[in-house]
Motif scaffolding. Structure first.
Motif, mmCIF file in Angstrom:
data_model
loop_
_atom_site.group_PDB
_atom_site.id
_atom_site.type_symbol
_atom_site.label_atom_id
_atom_site.label_comp_id
_atom_site.label_asym_id
_atom_site.label_seq_id
_atom_site.Cartn_x
_atom_site.Cartn_y
_atom_site.Cartn_z
ATOM 1 N N GLY A 46 13.757 83.541 43.663
ATOM 2 C CA GLY A 46 13.099 82.550 44.499
ATOM 3 C C GLY A 46 12.942 81.181 43.878
ATOM 4 N N PHE A 47 13.027 81.074 42.561
ATOM 5 C CA PHE A 47 12.899 79.773 41.914
ATOM 6 C C PHE A 47 14.249 79.081 41.734
ATOM 7 C CE2 PHE A 47 8.973 81.897 40.406
ATOM 8 C CZ PHE A 47 8.073 81.012 40.990
ATOM 9 N N ALA A 48 15.318 79.702 42.197
ATOM 10 C CA ALA A 48 16.639 79.087 42.094
ATOM 11 C C ALA A 48 16.747 77.931 43.077
ATOM 12 C CB ALA A 48 17.725 80.117 42.401
ATOM 13 N N GLU A 49 17.503 76.910 42.685
ATOM 14 C CA GLU A 49 17.703 75.779 43.599
ATOM 15 C C GLU A 49 18.498 76.226 44.826
ATOM 16 O OE1 GLU A 49 19.358 71.188 43.607
ATOM 17 O OE2 GLU A 49 19.431 72.351 41.769
ATOM 18 N N TYR A 50 19.499 77.087 44.599
ATOM 19 C CA TYR A 50 20.309 77.648 45.678
ATOM 20 C C TYR A 50 20.430 79.148 45.466
ATOM 21 C CZ TYR A 50 21.738 72.805 46.377
ATOM 22 O OH TYR A 50 21.741 71.461 46.596
ATOM 23 N N ALA A 51 20.546 79.891 46.553
ATOM 24 C CA ALA A 51 20.735 81.330 46.467
ATOM 25 C C ALA A 51 21.810 81.745 47.469
ATOM 26 C CB ALA A 51 19.434 82.077 46.762
ATOM 27 N N ILE A 52 22.581 82.759 47.118
ATOM 28 C CA ILE A 52 23.619 83.284 47.988
ATOM 29 C C ILE A 52 23.167 84.643 48.494
ATOM 30 C CG2 ILE A 52 25.989 84.127 48.094
ATOM 31 C CD1 ILE A 52 26.642 82.138 45.856
ATOM 32 N N ASN A 53 23.261 84.854 49.793
ATOM 33 C CA ASN A 53 22.937 86.142 50.387
ATOM 34 C C ASN A 53 24.056 86.565 51.315
ATOM 35 O OD1 ASN A 53 20.221 87.030 49.554
ATOM 36 N ND2 ASN A 53 19.623 85.064 50.385
ATOM 37 N N HIS A 54 24.331 87.846 51.347
ATOM 38 C CA HIS A 54 25.301 88.391 52.287
ATOM 39 C C HIS A 54 24.684 88.339 53.682
ATOM 40 C CE1 HIS A 54 27.897 91.291 54.311
ATOM 41 N NE2 HIS A 54 28.777 91.037 53.351
ATOM 42 N N VAL A 55 25.503 88.144 54.677
ATOM 43 C CA VAL A 55 25.016 88.045 56.052
ATOM 44 C C VAL A 55 24.243 89.301 56.464
ATOM 45 C CG1 VAL A 55 27.146 88.914 57.110
ATOM 46 C CG2 VAL A 55 25.657 87.338 58.391
ATOM 47 N N ASN A 56 24.567 90.458 55.890
ATOM 48 C CA ASN A 56 23.864 91.698 56.230
ATOM 49 C C ASN A 56 22.415 91.711 55.751
ATOM 50 O OD1 ASN A 56 26.154 92.658 57.421
ATOM 51 N ND2 ASN A 56 26.784 93.893 55.678
ATOM 52 N N THR A 57 22.051 90.799 54.849
ATOM 53 C CA THR A 57 20.676 90.772 54.348
ATOM 54 C C THR A 57 19.809 89.778 55.106
ATOM 55 O OG1 THR A 57 21.074 89.051 52.683
ATOM 56 C CG2 THR A 57 21.493 91.343 52.031
ATOM 57 N N LEU A 58 20.399 89.117 56.096
ATOM 58 C CA LEU A 58 19.671 88.095 56.848
ATOM 59 C C LEU A 58 19.176 88.661 58.169
ATOM 60 C CD1 LEU A 58 22.116 85.114 56.280
ATOM 61 C CD2 LEU A 58 20.118 85.754 54.920
ATOM 62 N N ALA A 59 18.096 88.093 58.652
ATOM 63 C CA ALA A 59 17.557 88.479 59.953
ATOM 64 C C ALA A 59 17.284 87.217 60.757
ATOM 65 C CB ALA A 59 16.263 89.274 59.791
ATOM 66 N N HIS A 60 17.598 87.257 62.034
ATOM 67 C CA HIS A 60 17.360 86.111 62.901
ATOM 68 C C HIS A 60 15.863 85.998 63.182
ATOM 69 C CE1 HIS A 60 17.708 83.182 66.056
ATOM 70 N NE2 HIS A 60 17.100 84.010 66.896
ATOM 71 N N VAL A 61 15.342 84.810 63.025
ATOM 72 C CA VAL A 61 13.946 84.532 63.356
ATOM 73 C C VAL A 61 13.948 83.781 64.687
ATOM 74 C CG1 VAL A 61 11.846 83.330 62.666
ATOM 75 C CG2 VAL A 61 13.280 84.419 60.938
ATOM 76 N N PRO A 62 13.305 84.328 65.712
ATOM 77 C CA PRO A 62 13.295 83.657 67.018
ATOM 78 C C PRO A 62 12.692 82.251 66.930
ATOM 79 C CG PRO A 62 12.394 85.885 67.182
ATOM 80 C CD PRO A 62 12.566 85.582 65.730
ATOM 81 N N ASP A 63 13.139 81.371 67.799
ATOM 82 C CA ASP A 63 12.663 79.991 67.794
ATOM 83 C C ASP A 63 11.164 79.874 68.009
ATOM 84 O OD1 ASP A 63 15.218 79.033 67.347
ATOM 85 O OD2 ASP A 63 15.642 78.747 69.488
ATOM 86 N N ASP A 64 10.578 80.829 68.745
ATOM 87 C CA ASP A 64 9.144 80.747 69.024
ATOM 88 C C ASP A 64 8.284 81.393 67.935
ATOM 89 O OD1 ASP A 64 9.959 83.323 69.636
ATOM 90 O OD2 ASP A 64 8.701 83.484 71.430
ATOM 91 N N MET A 65 8.892 81.835 66.835
ATOM 92 C CA MET A 65 8.145 82.424 65.718
ATOM 93 C C MET A 65 8.101 81.434 64.561
ATOM 94 S SD MET A 65 8.831 85.942 63.548
ATOM 95 C CE MET A 65 8.564 87.006 64.952
#
Length: 100
Positions: free
Chosen positions: A29-48
């Motif tokens: 979390g303290f890295a300036e940039y981080a790489i994540n595979h798309v499978n580790t991401l979750a969509h956050v709805p616009d109203d959240m």
């Protein structure tokens, strides 16, 4: 669930398989940039809000840990660490009738 505690012995650090555990096998979390595979991401709805999304992840972590412990209602447990996940773990355990 490839980063869950129960799976670390099987694929911890297997970067050739696409496994990355932020803060363990790659910068966290303290890295300036981080790489994540798309499978580790979750969509956050616009109203959240970002705060609500963060709270859901924290609660999910606490709930997953709670399921792994095998403690039943009425039993006692110790939660160490007063951070967000520790505090959420206490709330989850109380809600499920356990005594943290």
């Amino acid at each position: 669930m490839y980063t869950s505690c129960l799976n670390y012995g099987l694929n911890y650090g297997e970067n050739n398989k696409g496994h990355r555990a932020n803060g363990f096998t790659t910068d966290g979390g303290f890295a300036e940039y981080a790489i994540n595979h798309v499978n580790t991401l979750a969509h956050v709805p616009d109203d959240m809000s970002d705060e609500e999304a963060t709270l859901i992840v924290t609660a999910g972590t606490a709930m997953y840990g709670s399921m792994c412990w095998g403690i039943i209602a009425g039993e006692s447990l110790v939660v160490t660490g007063p951070g967000p996940i520790g505090l959420m773990s206490v709330a989850v355990e109380k809600r499920w009738g356990r005594s943290p």
